[in-house]
Design a protein around this motif. Structure first.
Motif, PDB file in Angstrom:
ATOM      1  N   CYS B 119     -53.191  29.106  -8.257  1.00  0.00           N
ATOM      2  CA  CYS B 119     -53.986  29.479  -9.417  1.00  0.00           C
ATOM      3  C   CYS B 119     -53.200  29.282 -10.704  1.00  0.00           C
ATOM      4  N   SER B 120     -51.885  29.602 -10.661  1.00  0.00           N
ATOM      5  CA  SER B 120     -51.131  29.462 -11.904  1.00  0.00           C
ATOM      6  C   SER B 120     -50.958  27.993 -12.272  1.00  0.00           C
ATOM      7  N   LEU B 121     -51.004  27.112 -11.273  1.00  0.00           N
ATOM      8  CA  LEU B 121     -50.963  25.679 -11.583  1.00  0.00           C
ATOM      9  C   LEU B 121     -52.201  25.284 -12.383  1.00  0.00           C
ATOM     10  N   ARG B 122     -53.249  26.091 -12.268  1.00  0.00           N
ATOM     11  CA  ARG B 122     -54.501  25.761 -12.940  1.00  0.00           C
ATOM     12  C   ARG B 122     -54.831  26.773 -14.031  1.00  0.00           C
ATOM     13  N   MET B 157     -59.067  32.001 -10.125  1.00  0.00           N
ATOM     14  CA  MET B 157     -60.150  32.860  -9.686  1.00  0.00           C
ATOM     15  C   MET B 157     -59.799  34.327  -9.886  1.00  0.00           C
ATOM     16  N   ALA B 158     -60.789  35.149  -9.654  1.00  0.00           N
ATOM     17  CA  ALA B 158     -60.564  36.577  -9.748  1.00  0.00           C
ATOM     18  C   ALA B 158     -61.439  37.274  -8.727  1.00  0.00           C
ATOM     19  N   SER B 159     -61.014  38.456  -8.350  1.00  0.00           N
ATOM     20  CA  SER B 159     -61.828  39.267  -7.472  1.00  0.00           C
ATOM     21  C   SER B 159     -62.348  40.423  -8.315  1.00  0.00           C
ATOM     22  N   VAL B 160     -63.649  40.425  -8.510  1.00  0.00           N
ATOM     23  CA  VAL B 160     -64.246  41.442  -9.371  1.00  0.00           C
ATOM     24  C   VAL B 160     -64.950  42.464  -8.484  1.00  0.00           C
ATOM     25  N   PRO B 167     -64.286  28.566  -9.860  1.00  0.00           N
ATOM     26  CA  PRO B 167     -63.153  28.506 -10.793  1.00  0.00           C
ATOM     27  C   PRO B 167     -63.561  29.031 -12.174  1.00  0.00           C
ATOM     28  N   LEU B 168     -62.665  29.792 -12.755  1.00  0.00           N
ATOM     29  CA  LEU B 168     -62.995  30.441 -14.017  1.00  0.00           C
ATOM     30  C   LEU B 168     -62.397  29.677 -15.184  1.00  0.00           C
TER      31      LEU B 168
END
Lengths: 836, 216, 436, 184
Positions: B119-122, B157-160, B167-168
């Motif tokens: 995720c941090s790569l993106r 991404m995130a978990s809400v 993808p956010l």
């Protein structure tokens, strides 16, 4: 579980052929070849190795990865290397990692000089550090409990303390918080870690992270001397090493003895040494002068005591307890019996008189179990005792047996026991109903008798009693050890012996009975002759004297003129405090050996001799399993305190016309400590030939010596059980049960560090009763029966049996002994009128 | 009853805190003195019944207690300990070990933004900052940078509140917060549950198996 | 390319329900297996050569055969704590085809003669847990779980256990401790779980994908399954591709196809104009490989030969716009966060590595610190209680050794930016640690 | 790779100290080696001889001591905070071959802070009648809290007075012993 057979295997370590018992871990096996493998987290006393610190990595041929020597058992033909580059590299690495966050504050650290981390860094470290980053820093030292300080900077997270709390004492209060490099040792929600065995973590900690607050900064390892002796504050008689500096005991450490204490100590044993140096301690003789006790010279005190005793010849009652040694007990009973012509000696201060043949049957060598037997038994029955209070170290032994060796535990007590959770079966009976309960158990094991009726008398669940009988009695199920408390009372003992007979305990090697006496050297005192109906070596006496209770009654009625109290405070230890108060008031002479003045002594004592602490004593004591152990003086006597055996000998010389000094045909008063021991050994046939050298530092069980054959055998049984008296079944009133906490002891009250644990009267009430009586947790309540009453704090206990309340005993005043034993009590909130 | 708290909002002490010597040692709470909500008790007892050893229910029981209390407060832990007949310390050790148990009071709306490698790569770190900014200091929100949530295919991404979205983009941060405040379904079009497998042969509407232009 | 096994019908609407799953041939393998003797089912698993898909790649049939015989309680535990960064294949399986896992577990339990089974699913997979819970309930009501399944002598209970967020619980013994309700600290091995696992009983632990493959092995027959893939890496494998690729996601491949085909062919490679800088072939714990190694066949042995590992089959692609220092630091921080703290090298090693990498990041380090970083990684490797320490040490060490120039260049640029000037070479005494 | 590489020490310039070596053995050089040094020594002896006798009028006149002379110990405080440097670690007592140091430590409290560390020396005594002035205590001290001073006039009428307490050791000596300068 039977003890495993040990096979010897041969393996190679660093090119050396070494023999070691099979199955021991490599770390221990290597020691047989003089190879030391460094460890931090490994401590066999804590159970299974965890292999967490990685300090003990070694190379084993045939295994590609380095292995932890703490968790690898030695095998035949194994080839191990501990000196290769690879191993050294790994050891260097681990030391370097451990020091990454360890502050180098050794000069101010209490552990400095006796610190495994220092030693291992020196021996196995690289000697340099490449860490330039800042180390973690925390406030230090912090309190973990009133007894223990924690320095989290120094912690190397070896898990030892946490494992102790979780796997040995099982109090499960000490835990690791968080995870990974953030982990730290702590407790739940800032509660202090207070538990009966908490002090052991100080000794376990391989760095200075956990330090003793009473010992903090008192001395350095090179300032001190170690003095091995035996702690006599309870019947466990743990082997201890006193840390002495400038004639003061500064610390008490365990002196591992697998057959006695397994290396652990309770907090009372560990911290109560402070009472030795208490300001309030009596360090010179006191003699009554009018209505005051005044310090006096020894000559004056001795002559005063001798003349007072001499006047009361034939009318002297003597009691011994506490830290009295065998020698002292022997000399005291000889003084009273032969010198003063009285037969009234006893050491069972709260017990009832016990027929001699029962005693002999109970103490028979074949029927005795040892402490390790608890661990290896198939089933252990804890009967009428709470080990954690009565003999704390046995509590750990039972837990160890259950946890590690699959011992089946059964608990039968009136009061909920802390061992209930570990027990396969637990059951309750009414306080004082041991006789009925054991009769019911015997019936359930096949004797004649109506189990249901007897259970009803004992107020026990017949189903549970039958289940217990099944658990104990099934054929071929292995050894059974019954750990019973002296407080079950004499009436219950025939039934206990019959149960033991039915279970065949005498025939089995690892099975038997183990008594928890009420006083620390209970067994030794009795064997030395400190009983009304038995002389030294449980010999018959011409005329039986009065038991402790009868002595009290006789003194109160004016039938006894003098009372001699050796290391005992009957107000605290006895069953009926008001009676004893009357007895002390009425007796014309009261001679006491005491370390502290109580109100009663201050008022009634004629002469008070300063009592020795166990750290000053010389002599022997006998463990409940028959192990004679030696007390050695660790420090000199403070003030003008004298050895008590010599005080007794002086008195004997002074009062006795029949014992001329130096008479070698009869006995003479001993002139040295070893002489006193020799006289004791000569008087007790089954101790014959025992020397202090033979006892040595580890003690010796007399049952295992040839002289044990001289033990006067008791009748074989079965015994007449008799009809149990029904326990009072109160109408609306509550049954009174008592318990004596581990902390109900004068040493606890006089040790500054332990003072916070000193007991005040607490009344344990079941939730149902509390609701009925309108009592909230923590309320002040008044407990009373007949016309007596005491005030106590109510503690509601979810697992307390309804209909019974439990009240503290062993308090200096205001405990259960103020009430009438066996009579129903009423409980009211304090301030409300006590209903008659 | 007012509860004394440390500066960090918790009653659970940290590294630098000594114990409170005025307290009693924390042994297993006495059932007679520890009230436990009936529903929680029933949930814990049901969980204990599912395992051969009742201790296994520690995590499910703590999940339930956290659900009820919002965080694993000392009260919550005491209640679980009382039902399970364990010491509260045992459970505290468990709480401390696992990331999803909160040992300090937090907001009810949980947003875990994955900031692990994929995720941090993106751009996950920027996303985390954006969500944090959008939530501001609203006490209802618990925005955390979380280690890998196992949805690198929708990175970042995130978990809400347990629902995975991605993808956010940075602009989604505001929407997440707004939708949570409004109690709506969060980014329905970006929810993982609606996403098809990337493997073109498994998924009918995925792009062609080999796109020659993309080959290096 | 062979036919799809696990991903066949995966996007079928409603596959998560028993009804659709059965319509698609679900639970047929179970019925077939239960008609065979246990030994035959086990033999099929052995024949299939199926290697564990969780990371270690140990032959699944062999592991099942290690369980002692006897009447004691035996346990099957499904490791669904998929927490290795870059891995997300199990999530897709559980979410879309939960019954496949359930069926696989019942068959595996039958083969291993286990009577109690657990699925340990990571706490973050809340939605997946709900889907699985429903599936288990459906299976139970259909008689696939419980006493005497489908009239056979096989009985099995299945409990879904949710974790609560800890990477280390993906380690099999850490998972067992966690399942027992403790902190998820890994245990010392031996004893291995097959002898003393859950509640001290014999335990078989397998990954979701491994267990989900079991019905297909029974359907195809072990020997037939073994024909897929390479000789030592049989069968198909789900590969999770993530990072700087155009189409990140799960792909089912036959083991042994070139990695380039996966990264460029399936996942579309990096964005236009970007190149692969390095890639992790098996999750974040695997040592990184360079673009030169893209043409290696993607299977267990080839990856091992190249100095890395296939692990859980998670390819993370890093393109040339990324800084290797940043990647290394992100990784190290992750492992520091997830280290359980039980053993020294991992707890202190990860912590120290992060601190050093932070100094590299900020430019305060000297090239000599890179040597220390590399040396610390060596000190961690092989000395830890479990593999977590190695999981950080291996990729960090590989990055430092393969991209040392970039690390040094980074330090230099940072120093220049901060105006720190040339790093001062330490004096000889400082170099050996005296005076520091 | 795994061990730390120790860099070669390559000294240059000022760091090098040149040492003069004597002549090689054998021949005239050998002869010089045998007698030359003796003669040089004798030169000093005879040189002094002609200077004549001089009696120092001790105690009015005191012989200055060398800077490294080991006399009576001193305990030190931090100049800025005034706190004692000694933390009561007892290492000096451990190092002392004559066993003449006694330290009893105590803990600093926030109200009463004596030393910089957690602990301080509540009692610090040196029995100077036993001390052999070896200086090991100074070497052992991790905080440079104790050093050997120059005071050597330590006789007294009472043995007990030779037990120096912490206060005495912390205080400056009343009379300072003259110190020898470099060329004296």
């Amino acid at each position: 579980m039977p003890r495993p057979e040990v096979r010897i295997v041969t393996f190679s370590i660093d090119g050396r052929e070494v023999q070691a018992p099979e199955g021991v871990m490599l770390v221990d096996g290597a020691k047989h070849g003089d190879v030391e493998i460094p460890v931090f987290c490994y401590e066999p006393k804590l159970g299974q190795p965890v292999g967490a610190c990685r300090m003990c990595l070694v190379e084993i041929e045939g295994i590609p990865k380095l292995q932890t020597a703490c968790s690898t058992p030695v095998k035949d033909g194994m080839v191990v290397h501990t000196q290769t580059t690879r191993v050294r590299e790994a050891q260097n690495s681990v030391v370097e990692f451990l020091l990454v966050n360890h502050p180098l504050d050794c000069p101010v650290c209490d552990k400095g000089g006796e610190c495994p981390l220092q030693d291992i860094t020196f021996g196995w470290g690289r000697g340099i550090s490449r860490m330039v980053e800042p180390k973690r820093h925390f406030k230090k030292p912090l309190e973990l409990s009133p007894l223990i300080a924690i320095d989290r900077e120094r912690c190397i997270l070896c898990y030892r303390c946490v494992r102790f709390s979780q796997e040995v004492s099982e109090d499960y209060q000490l835990i690791l918080h968080e995870r990974g490099a953030q982990s730290y040792v702590g407790t739940f929600d800032s509660h202090p870690y207070v538990a009966p065995f908490s002090g052991n973590i100080i000794e376990l900690c391989p760095v200075g992270a956990l330090t003793s607050r009473p010992y903090r900064f008192r001395a350095r390892p090179w300032d001190i001397e170690g003095a091995g002796t035996v702690c006599t504050l309870c019947p466990s008689q743990c082997n201890v090493e006193l840390t002495v500096r400038d004639e003061r005991v500064l610390r008490v450490l365990g002196r591992d003895h697998a057959d006695v204490d397994d290396g652990w100590l309770c907090d009372k044993g560990r911290f109560a040494y402070q009472a030795i140096h208490s300001e309030e301690r009596i360090v010179e003789p006191l003699v009554r002068d009018g209505d005051q006790l005044r310090p006096a010279s020894w000559e004056r005190a001795l002559s005063a005591a001798a003349s007072a005793l001499g006047k009361a010849r034939g009318s002297v009652g003597a009691l011994a307890g506490g830290t009295t040694t065998n020698e002292e007990a022997f000399l005291l009973q000889r003084l009273v019996r032969e010198g003063l012509g009285s037969a009234d000696v006893d050491s069972r201060i709260d017990g009832s008189p016990m027929p001699l043949e029962l005693q002999r049957a109970l103490a028979a060598p074949a029927l005795g179990a040892t402490v390790p037997d608890i661990e290896f038994a198939h089933t252990v029955l804890v009967l009428g005792t709470e080990p954690v209070d009565d003999a704390p170290i046995l509590d750990l032994r039972i837990r160890k047996g259950v946890r590690r060796r699959g011992v089946q535990l059964a608990v039968a007590t009136p009061r909920p026991s802390s061992l209930d959770r570990n027990a396969k079966l637990w059951l309750r009976y009414a306080p004082g109903a041991e006789h009925a309960f054991l009769a019911a158990l015997e019936a359930a094991l096949g004797a004649s008798g109506d189990v249901d009726r007897l259970c009803a008398v004992a107020d026990a669940d017949p189903k549970a009693v039958r289940a217990l009988a099944d658990l104990l009695g099934e054929d071929g199920r292995g050894d059974v050890v019954i750990l019973w408390g002296e407080r079950v009372g004499a009436a219950a003992l025939p039934a206990l012996l019959n149960v033991a007979g039915r279970l065949g305990l005498a025939e089995r090697e690892g099975a038997g009975l183990l008594e928890v006496p009420a006083s620390a050297n209970g067994r030794g005192l009795r064997e030395a002759g400190m009983q009304p109906n038995a002389g030294p070596g449980l010999s018959e006496v011409a005329a039986a004297g009065r038991s402790a209770q009868q002595i009290a009654a006789a003194a109160a009625d004016g039938e006894l003129a003098a009372l001699y109290l050796l290391h005992t405070d009957p107000i605290r230890d006895g069953a009926d405090a008001p009676l004893w108060r009357r007895a002390l008031a009425r007796a014309s002479t009261v001679i006491a050996h005491s370390a502290f003045l109580t109100d009663e002594l201050r008022e009634h004592a004629t002469v008070v001799f300063p009592a020795e602490s166990y750290a000053e004593k010389e002599g022997t004591v006998t463990h409940p399993d028959g192990r004679l152990q030696r007390l050695r003086p660790g420090i000199g006597h403070p003030g003008s305190v004298r050895a008590e055996w010599s005080v007794l000998a002086e008195l004997e010389r002074a009062v006795s016309v029949r014992v001329p000094q130096g008479d070698t045909n009869g006995h003479s008063s001993p002139l040295t400590g070893p002489m006193a021991t020799r006289q004791l050994v000569e008087a007790v046939p089954f101790y014959a030939g025992l020397t202090l050298e033979e006892i040595g530092g580890r003690g010796v069980r007399w049952q295992e010596r040839a002289a044990a054959e001289a033990f006067p055998a008791g009748p074989a049984g079965p015994f007449d059980v008799g009809e149990p008296t029904p326990v009072a079944s109160p109408h609306g009133a509550l049954r009174l049960g008592t318990f004596r906490s581990i902390w109900a002891a004068p040493e606890v009250e006089h040790a500054p560090a332990l003072k916070f644990l000193a007991r005040s009267a607490t009344l344990e009430v079941s939730p149902a009763d509390a609701e009925r009586l309108g009592i909230e947790n923590g309320d002040r309540v008044r407990v009373g029966n007949d016309d007596r009453s005491v005030e106590a704090r109510a503690a509601i206990r979810g697992n307390a049996p309804a209909g019974t309340v439990f009240l503290d005993a062993g308090l200096p005043a205001g405990g259960a002994s103020e009430l009438v034993d066996g009579t129903p009590v009423s409980v009211d909130r304090a301030g409300v009128e006590v209903t008659a | 009853m007012s509860v004394a708290r440390y500066d960090h909002g918790s009653r659970i002490p940290g590294w630098d805190d000594a114990v409170d010597l005025s307290k009693d040692p924390a042994s297993i709470p006495d059932p007679a003195l520890t009230p436990v909500p009936a529903e929680l008790r029933q949930q814990i007892e049901a969980a204990m019944a599912r395992y051969p050893d009742f201790r296994s229910a520690a995590i499910p029981a703590l999940h339930a207690a956290q659900e009820l209390h919002g965080w694993c407060s000392p009260e919550a832990i005491e209640q679980v300990a009382c039902v399970m007949r364990l010491t509260p310390a045992y459970l505290t050790a468990v709480v401390g070990f696992y990331d999803m148990f909160e040992s300090k009071p937090v907001g009810r709306n949980t947003v875990y933004v994955c900031t692990n490698i994929s995720c941090s790569l993106r751009g996950a770190r920027e996303l985390h900052a954006a969500v944090q900014q959008a939530a501001g200091d609203d006490p209802d929100f618990n925005v955390r940078a979380f280690e890998c949530l196992g949805a690198c295919d929708i990175a970042p991404m995130a978990s809400v509140n347990g629902a995975y979205v991605g993808p956010l983009e940075l602009s989604d941060a505001e929407r997440i917060v707004e939708q949570l405040r409004a109690g709506e379904d969060v980014l329905p079009e970006k929810q993982l549950l609606r996403r098809k497998v990337a493997d073109p042969r498994a998924s009918t509407d995925a792009p062609a198996l080999f796109d020659d232009e993309d080959r290096a | 390319m062979s036919e799809l096994l696990l991903f066949k019908d995966i996007d079928e609407p409603g596959l998560a329900s028993r009804e659709v799953y059965e319509r698609r041939g679900g639970y047929e393998s179970l019925k077939r297996a239960l008609r065979m003797p246990r030994e035959e089912v086990l033999q099929n698993l052995l024949d299939s050569g199926l290697r564990g898909r969780g990371g270690a790649g140990f032959a699944m049939g062999k592991k099942a055969s290690f369980l002692p015989k006897g009447t004691m309680d035996k346990y099957l535990v499904c490791n669904a704590d998929e927490s290795e960064p870059g891995t997300f294949k199990d999530r897709e399986l559980m979410q879309k085809s939960p019954h496949m896992l359930v069926e696989g577990m019942i068959i595996a339990a039958y083969a291993a003669d286990a009577n109690r089974s657990f699925i340990y699913i990571r706490g973050e997979y809340q939605q997946q847990a709900e889907i699985l819970e429903r599936a288990i309930e459906e299976a139970r009501s259909a008689g696939y779980l419980g006493e005497r399944i489908l009239g056979s002598d096989h009985s099995l209970s299945l409990v879904l256990h949710r974790g609560a967020g800890a990477y280390i619980c993906g380690e099999e013994t850490g998972l067992l401790d966690s399942l027992e309700g403790k902190r998820g600290n890994p245990r010392l091995k031996p004893p291995f779980p097959a002898n003393q696992g859950l509640y001290q009983g014999p335990t078989l632990i397998n990954n979701v994908e491994t267990l989900a493959t079991v019905p297909h092995i029974i359907r195809l027959g072990g020997q037939e399954y073994a024909k897929l893939g390479t000789e030592t890496s049989t069968g198909t494998k789900l590969v999770s591709v993530s990072g700087n690729v155009q189409r990140p996601g799960n792909y089912e491949i036959e083991l042994g196809i070139p990695a380039r085909e996966i990264i460029f062919g399936l996942a579309g490679g990096p964005e236009r104009g970007r190149d692969v800088k390095f890639w992790f072939p098996g999750g974040s714990s695997s040592p990184v490989l360079t673009p030169a190694e893209l043409d290696l066949p993607y299977d267990f042995d080839s990856m091992a030969k190249a100095g890395s590992m296939l692990g859980s089959g998670a390819i993370i692609v890093v393109d040339d716009s990324q800084s290797v220092v940043d990647v290394a630091l992100t990784l190290a921080k992750f492992y520091r966060h997830e280290s359980c703290g039980k053993c020294t090298p991992c707890r202190e090693g990860t912590n120290w590595t992060v601190k050093m990498l932070q100094r590299v990041e900020s430019g305060e380090a000297t090239p000599m610190d890179l040597d220390i970083i590399a040396s610390v990684q060596e000190q961690i490797m092989g000395n830890c209680l479990c593999v977590l320490g190695d999981a950080m040490a291996m990729p960090v060490a590989s990055m430092v050794s393969k991209f040392r120039d970039e690390f040094e260049a980074h330090i230099e640029t940072r120093r220049a930016q901060l105006g720190l000037g040339e790093p001062t070479e330490p004096t000889p005494l400082e170099a050996v640690g005296v005076g520091s | 790779m795994s061990t730390l590489e120790i860099r070669r020490w390559a000294p240059t310039g000022d760091t090098v100290i040149a040492v003069q070596r004597g002549p090689e053995p054998g021949g005239a050089g050998g002869l010089y080696r045998a007698f030359g040094e003796t003669l040089r020594g004798l030169k000093t002896t005879f040189g002094r001889l002609v200077e004549g006798t001089y009696v120092y009028q001790y105690p009015e006149e005191k012989i200055p001591v060398y800077p490294r002379f080991r006399g009576r110990h001193k305990l030190h405080r931090f100049e800025d905070t005034g706190l004692e440097k000694c933390v009561g670690c007892s290492l000096c007592a451990a190092a002392c071959p004559a066993d003449c140091i006694r330290v009893v430590a105590a803990e600093n409290t926030p109200e009463q802070r004596v030393s910089a560390g957690e602990r301080y020396a509540a009692v610090y005594e040196i029995n100077l009648s036993r001390c052999i002035f070896c200086g090991y205590c100074e070497v052992a001290c991790p905080f440079d809290a104790i050093t050997m001073g120059h005071d050597f006039e330590l006789s007294d009428y009472n043995r007990d007075d030779l037990i120096f307490t912490k206060e005495m050791l912390l205080a400056e000596p009343l009379e300072r012993t003259p110190l020898r300068t470099e060329d004296e």
